[in-house]
Design an enzyme around this catalytic site. Structure first.
Site, PDB file in Angstrom:
ATOM      1  N   HIS A  82       0.853  -1.186   0.000  1.00  0.00           N
ATOM      2  CA  HIS A  82       0.000   0.000   0.000  1.00  0.00           C
ATOM      3  C   HIS A  82       0.888   1.235   0.000  1.00  0.00           C
ATOM      4  CE1 HIS A  82      -3.337   2.680   0.902  1.00  0.00           C
ATOM      5  NE2 HIS A  82      -2.492   3.299   1.720  1.00  0.00           N
ATOM      6  N   ASP A 161     -15.647   1.819   6.419  1.00  0.00           N
ATOM      7  CA  ASP A 161     -14.631   2.830   6.120  1.00  0.00           C
ATOM      8  C   ASP A 161     -15.122   3.787   5.044  1.00  0.00           C
ATOM      9  OD1 ASP A 161     -11.956   4.074   6.102  1.00  0.00           O
ATOM     10  OD2 ASP A 161     -11.950   3.280   4.062  1.00  0.00           O
ATOM     11  N   ARG A 168     -15.821  11.940   7.460  1.00  0.00           N
ATOM     12  CA  ARG A 168     -14.618  12.655   7.928  1.00  0.00           C
ATOM     13  C   ARG A 168     -14.282  13.804   6.995  1.00  0.00           C
ATOM     14  NH1 ARG A 168     -10.411   8.215   7.764  1.00  0.00           N
ATOM     15  NH2 ARG A 168      -8.945   9.874   8.228  1.00  0.00           N
ATOM     16  N   SER A 183      -8.324   3.348   8.838  1.00  0.00           N
ATOM     17  CA  SER A 183      -8.977   3.381   7.520  1.00  0.00           C
ATOM     18  C   SER A 183      -8.147   2.586   6.509  1.00  0.00           C
ATOM     19  CB  SER A 183      -9.121   4.854   7.094  1.00  0.00           C
ATOM     20  OG  SER A 183      -9.375   4.968   5.725  1.00  0.00           O
ATOM     21  N   LYS A 187      -8.874  -1.843   5.114  1.00  0.00           N
ATOM     22  CA  LYS A 187      -9.040  -2.304   3.733  1.00  0.00           C
ATOM     23  C   LYS A 187      -8.020  -3.377   3.392  1.00  0.00           C
ATOM     24  CE  LYS A 187      -9.188   2.102   2.795  1.00  0.00           C
ATOM     25  NZ  LYS A 187      -9.388   3.477   2.457  1.00  0.00           N
TER      26      LYS A 187
HETATM   27  N1  URA Z   1      -6.281   7.013   2.806  1.00  0.00           N
HETATM   28  C1  URA Z   1      -7.251   6.229   3.331  1.00  0.00           C
HETATM   29  O1  URA Z   1      -7.609   5.186   2.801  1.00  0.00           O
HETATM   30  N2  URA Z   1      -7.830   6.658   4.488  1.00  0.00           N
HETATM   31  C2  URA Z   1      -7.472   7.789   5.117  1.00  0.00           C
HETATM   32  O2  URA Z   1      -8.026   8.100   6.148  1.00  0.00           O
HETATM   33  C3  URA Z   1      -6.469   8.566   4.541  1.00  0.00           C
HETATM   34  C4  URA Z   1      -5.871   8.155   3.373  1.00  0.00           C
END
Ligand code: URA
Length: 438
Positions: A82, A161, A168, A183, A187
């Site tokens: 990631h 999320d 958010r 967050s 994933k």
């Molecule tokens: N990327 C994400 O997936 N979540 C966040 O909160 C910030 C960046």
């Protein structure tokens, strides 16, 4: 349980229990808890923070709010990567086929770009016909048959999320370490990864602009992963200047293909070799891939022998894309206008500000302002110089690829601001600042 009690406890700085967090996430995902109460809790978390245990519990609750991918019958050990996002970061397009070419199957879901930060899925869509929405069955079949699949994120993955991130965004609670970390990690965990390499970018073109914040984010994510039973490596990498030369969707796809030919910008090749190396080390779990020197030599050989390129081609065919564009990148979308931005003076490059370069490319139409906006796949920039390079007046610093003449002047004035040339000799920027192991 009552939402108001949970909000009040967090407001007063207390730590929430796993049961409270699970209850809240479940109720919010099902739609039985209103946005105003979720917003209040998010703001309380923003102001009061979360302990490591709370952050792990929040991550796991969000990961389990939808489908959790289990590929263990196909891939005994699933390794993922990631990137926290940046300008010119097309690493996944090289690293995934490269790792798969070493016999390690990879199945990855990636995102789209937002603002001046690019997204892997947009870059892939510069290949005609490439499908990024696969059914679960297609996804599993491609991993089984090809050992590689790279698609968009399914809507059923960590839906909590998706809902919370949207909230958010409009409640000023995005820049909060436990919320960002949970967050991202929810994933990754829902996507079934056993081992995860995190590439946390640091600099003016990144989410985290200073090393301390980036290190803190990386540390929390490594801790979450470890507590959730995952193997973790995090690298802190530079994003003060773009990675590689190309910025813009089809241009980045072409540069990834160039790298898989064993060519392309040196910094980008090095970045890919490092990230792929860490993925192999995780996948090897201490056996076949343990020796870092051996891993490195093998990856270089795979790149230079175009083994990764063959896997990219196979992946493109498997997902319905036009493989002729991999064989001949000049068939990728091309911009009508090509303009050279040249150096006004001789000297040393002091700065190539990644954020302003990203905005210059965005101004041409390469990025999207909000989710769902279209992007122009052909436009963007090739930034030919790096911080520390010696340049002569009149040399081309950036090639601008545009489709609309009216957008060029704005882009050029951004480039004037982004690139600074002076008399002072400056050191090149490091590629990496640190590595954290979990
Ligand atoms: N990327 C994400 O997936 N979540 C966040 O909160 C910030 C960046």
């Amino acid at each position: 349980m009552r939402a108001i009690d949970i909000i009040a406890r967090k407001r007063d700085g207390e730590a929430l229990t796993r049961e409270e967090i699970n209850w809240f996430i479940d109720a919010y995902t099902r739609g039985s808890l209103p946005d105003y109460q979720a917003s209040a809790l998010l703001m309380a978390i923003f102001l009061r923070g979360m302990t490591r245990e709370e952050t792990v519990n929040l991550t796991v609750a969000m990961a389990q709010s939808g489908d959790v991918l289990d590929l263990s019958d196909i891939i005994p050990y699933s390794v993922d990567k990631h990137s926290s996002g940046g300008v010119g970061d097309k690493t996944t397009l090289v690293v995934l086929p490269l790792v798969a070419s070493c016999g390690v199957p990879v199945a990855k879901m990636s995102g789209r770009g937002l603002g001046f930060s690019g997204g892997t899925i947009d870059k892939l869509e510069s290949i005609s016909g490439y499908r990024v929405n696969l059914t679960n069955e297609e996804f599993r079949q491609l991993v089984r048959e090809n050992g590689i699949v790279l698609t968009g994120q399914s809507a059923d993955l960590a839906p909590a999320d998706g809902k919370l991130y949207a909230l958010r965004d409009v409640t000023a609670t995005v820049p909060c370490l436990p919320l960002i970390a949970s967050s991202i990690m929810s994933k990754k965990i829902a996507a079934g990864a056993n081992g995860i390499v995190l590439d946390v970018k640091v600099g003016c073109g990144a989410f985290m602009t200073n090393l301390d914040d980036a290190r803190a984010l990386a540390q929390i994510m490594v801790e979450i992963g470890v507590d959730a039973g995952r193997d973790m490596i995090a690298v802190l990498s530079d994003m003060n200047q773009p990675l590689g030369c190309a910025v813009g969707n089809a241009l980045e796809m072409a540069e990834a293909i160039e790298c898989l030919h064993g060519d392309g910008p040196e910094d980008f090749r090095e970045h890919c070799l490092q990230v792929a190396g860490y993925m192999l080390r995780l996948a090897g779990q201490g056996e076949r891939w343990m020796d870092a020197g051996e891993v490195r030599a093998y990856l270089e050989q795979q790149l230079d022998n175009r083994e990764g390129l063959k896997v990219l081609r196979k992946m493109v065919v498997g997902q319905g894309g036009d493989a002729r564009q991999v064989d001949d990148p000049s068939l990728l979308p091309q911009a009508r206008i090509v303009h050279a931005f040249t150096a006004a003076r001789s000297g040393f490059v002091q700065q190539v500000a990644a954020d302003l370069i990203g905005e210059a490319s965005f101004d041409l139409g390469a990025g999207r302002e909000k989710k769902g906006d279209p992007v122009d796949l052909a436009v963007g920039l090739k930034v030919h110089k790096k911080v520390g390079d010696r340049i002569e007046a009149g040399q081309t610093l950036v090639t601008v690829y545009a489709n609309d003449e009216k957008k060029v002047p704005g882009c050029l004035s951004r480039l004037e601001e982004a690139i600074e040339v002076g008399d002072q000799i400056v050191d090149p920027l490091p590629l990496f600042y640190d590595t954290l192991y979990g």
